[in-house]
Write a protein that holds these residues in place. Structure first.
Motif, PDB file in Angstrom:
ATOM      1  N   GLY A  33       0.909   9.520  -6.403  1.00 42.05           N
ATOM      2  CA  GLY A  33       1.131  10.937  -6.131  1.00 42.05           C
ATOM      3  C   GLY A  33       1.072  11.368  -4.688  1.00 42.05           C
ATOM      4  N   ALA A  34       0.876  10.447  -3.751  1.00 48.04           N
ATOM      5  CA  ALA A  34       0.821  10.838  -2.345  1.00 48.04           C
ATOM      6  C   ALA A  34       2.212  11.156  -1.816  1.00 48.04           C
ATOM      7  CB  ALA A  34       0.192   9.725  -1.511  1.00 48.04           C
ATOM      8  N   GLU A  35       2.282  12.171  -0.978  1.00 51.10           N
ATOM      9  CA  GLU A  35       3.532  12.513  -0.302  1.00 51.10           C
ATOM     10  C   GLU A  35       3.467  12.193   1.188  1.00 51.10           C
ATOM     11  OE1 GLU A  35       4.531  16.549  -1.136  1.00 51.10           O
ATOM     12  OE2 GLU A  35       4.784  16.220  -3.291  1.00 51.10           O
ATOM     13  N   TRP A  36       2.240  11.886   1.665  1.00 47.02           N
ATOM     14  CA  TRP A  36       2.038  11.554   3.068  1.00 47.02           C
ATOM     15  C   TRP A  36       1.223  10.270   3.166  1.00 47.02           C
ATOM     16  CZ3 TRP A  36       4.237  14.466   6.933  1.00 47.02           C
ATOM     17  CH2 TRP A  36       4.728  15.720   6.564  1.00 47.02           C
ATOM     18  N   PHE A  37       1.492   9.493   4.231  1.00 49.37           N
ATOM     19  CA  PHE A  37       0.765   8.240   4.424  1.00 49.37           C
ATOM     20  C   PHE A  37       0.452   8.080   5.905  1.00 49.37           C
ATOM     21  CE2 PHE A  37      -0.089   3.779   4.856  1.00 49.37           C
ATOM     22  CZ  PHE A  37      -0.571   3.369   3.627  1.00 49.37           C
ATOM     23  N   LEU A  38      -0.820   7.838   6.224  1.00 51.07           N
ATOM     24  CA  LEU A  38      -1.235   7.597   7.600  1.00 51.07           C
ATOM     25  C   LEU A  38      -1.298   6.097   7.832  1.00 51.07           C
ATOM     26  CD1 LEU A  38      -4.164  10.196   7.842  1.00 51.07           C
ATOM     27  CD2 LEU A  38      -1.720  10.540   8.280  1.00 51.07           C
ATOM     28  N   LYS A  57       0.825  -1.214   0.000  1.00 50.06           N
ATOM     29  CA  LYS A  57       0.000   0.000   0.000  1.00 50.06           C
ATOM     30  C   LYS A  57       0.861   1.267   0.000  1.00 50.06           C
ATOM     31  CE  LYS A  57      -3.968  -2.264   2.068  1.00 50.06           C
ATOM     32  NZ  LYS A  57      -4.903  -2.376   3.207  1.00 50.06           N
ATOM     33  N   LEU A  58       2.011   1.210   0.655  1.00 46.71           N
ATOM     34  CA  LEU A  58       2.930   2.347   0.603  1.00 46.71           C
ATOM     35  C   LEU A  58       3.380   2.607  -0.836  1.00 46.71           C
ATOM     36  CD1 LEU A  58       5.213   1.531   3.685  1.00 46.71           C
ATOM     37  CD2 LEU A  58       3.536   3.380   3.547  1.00 46.71           C
ATOM     38  N   ASP A 107      10.832   6.370  -1.577  1.00 47.90           N
ATOM     39  CA  ASP A 107      11.366   7.731  -1.625  1.00 47.90           C
ATOM     40  C   ASP A 107      10.247   8.731  -1.898  1.00 47.90           C
ATOM     41  OD1 ASP A 107      13.888   6.744  -1.210  1.00 47.90           O
ATOM     42  OD2 ASP A 107      14.439   6.727  -3.345  1.00 47.90           O
ATOM     43  N   GLY A 108      10.291   9.838  -1.173  1.00 45.35           N
ATOM     44  CA  GLY A 108       9.308  10.896  -1.394  1.00 45.35           C
ATOM     45  C   GLY A 108       8.035  10.735  -0.596  1.00 45.35           C
ATOM     46  N   LEU A 109       7.929   9.683   0.213  1.00 40.38           N
ATOM     47  CA  LEU A 109       6.723   9.447   1.011  1.00 40.38           C
ATOM     48  C   LEU A 109       7.076   9.547   2.488  1.00 40.38           C
ATOM     49  CD1 LEU A 109       3.704   8.609   0.578  1.00 40.38           C
ATOM     50  CD2 LEU A 109       4.433   6.258   1.063  1.00 40.38           C
TER      51      LEU A 109
END
Length: 376
Positions: free
Chosen positions: A322-327, A314-315, A342-344
């Motif tokens: 295009g996500a830069e953040w992940f909860l 899922k990451l 990279d980038g997350l």
């Protein structure tokens, strides 16, 4: 006197009337034979790789969906009975794609690709799908979990926003070996605990928080139209809290009508993102502030975020879209460490309230101090 007549057109060339000699056929060399046979064998092997099933289950990054977006022109989260507000950001639920289950076997090629891909996981099929399980049973379970996930997310979100969500607490069964076994029955309705009314699920949870495991509580239930008092010795949950040993099937009276329009996705892991989406839609603040935030996690009606499977896939899917953040659920953090694309940036959350505050901080550009999955 005879006139001489001439014939129009070209004069025939005797040489041209003779047939050209046939060209000599090319000689078939051993090398050409070997190449042809090699191509034939390669084609046959390729067909085998694509068609022949392998005894493995392969999970890979699946599609993501913006819960603040639309599906065929209809909002994914539709609300009636309350004012809704637009958003500039995205809140993306994440999924995994899998093969190897009944009706969807993994091919040899699928398995080989999974083994060489850093974002896929290959496991023996029986570790993922019990041998006697049918595809219909899997689909039914996934659908039930998705429906429950949406209901839990709605209740948790409305409660987070200050709504009262009345519920009828219906007993669906008892836990084997618990103090309630043999005392409470299926279809009993819990109305009080130690004389305190139980108008909703949150009141029951709050009342149990003040009980020490091993204490006896008096439950008042409605059974066949009659009120009964039942003394139950409480047990202990995994987190150390008290439990009464019953399965509750709460029947909610929702003050706002929320419909989640999504097809082709099953299971419970989208609950947290559904709840965040409902909160965002029902509040005038633009929480996400134009950011693309993905995430996952189960959600219960009390607002607790639970762990899920396939977090690493899922990451990758979130970063790809295009996500830069992940909860991420706090209980999944050990799986996240050293596997963040990279980038997350991954934020650890345990409750809906924490997840909501994280979204607000990300949207406001003040997320530097948010807790991250940096240790197992």
């Amino acid at each position: 006197m005879l006139d001489d007549h001439t014939q129009d057109g070209p004069v025939p060339d005797p040489a041209a009337s003779q047939a050209d000699p046939p060209e000599e056929a090319p000689r078939v060399t051993p090398r050409a034979v070997i190449l042809s046979l090699g191509m034939l064998v390669t084609s046959a092997l390729a067909a085998v790789l694509v068609v022949v099933p392998a005894p493995y289950a392969v999970t890979s990054p699946g599609p993501t969906r913006d819960v603040l977006g639309e599906v065929d022109g209809t909002p994914l989260i539709a609300v009636e009975g309350a004012t809704t507000y637009p958003s500039t950001g995205e809140l993306r639920l994440t999924t995994i794609s899998s093969t190897g289950g009944p009706g969807y076997p993994s091919s040899v090629l699928d398995t080989l690709r999974g083994w060489v891909s850093s974002s896929s996981v290959v496991l023996p099929r029986e570790q993922v799908y019990p041998p006697a399980t049918t595809q219909d049973e899997i689909d039914e379970t996934n659908t039930e979990e998705m429906v429950s996930s949406q209901e839990n997310a709605t209740v948790a979100a409305l409660t987070e926003l200050g709504y009262e969500v009345p519920a009828t607490l219906v007993v669906a069964g008892t836990v084997e070996g618990s103090g309630a076994e043999g005392l409470l029955e299926e279809a009993d309705v819990l109305t009080q605990m130690d004389g305190v009314d139980l108008p909703d699920y949150q009141t029951l949870i709050g009342a149990l928080a003040d009980v020490t495991p091993g204490d006896t509580v008096t439950l008042t239930v409605q059974r066949e139209g009659q009120a009964r008092d039942v003394d139950v010795v409480t047990g202990e949950r995994e987190d150390g809290g008290a439990q009464i040993g019953v399965f509750i099937d709460p029947q909610f009276d929702l003050p706002v009508d929320v419909t989640i329009n999504i097809d082709g996705i099953g299971g419970p892991s989208a609950g947290t993102m559904f709840a965040l989406g409902i909160v965002d839609v029902l509040t005038p603040e633009d929480e996400a502030g134009g950011e693309v935030i993905a995430g996952t996690g189960t959600m219960d009606v009390s607002g607790a975020v639970g762990p899920i499977g396939g977090i690493r896939q899922k990451l990758v899917g979130a970063q790809r879209d295009g996500a830069e953040w992940f909860l991420a659920p706090a209980d999944n953090c050990a799986e996240v460490v050293d596997h963040v694309p990279d980038g997350l940036r991954v934020v650890s959350v345990s409750t809906l309230h924490e997840a909501r505050e994280a979204v607000v901080a990300i949207g406001a550009g003040t997320a530097d101090d948010l807790p991250t999955c940096t240790a197992g």
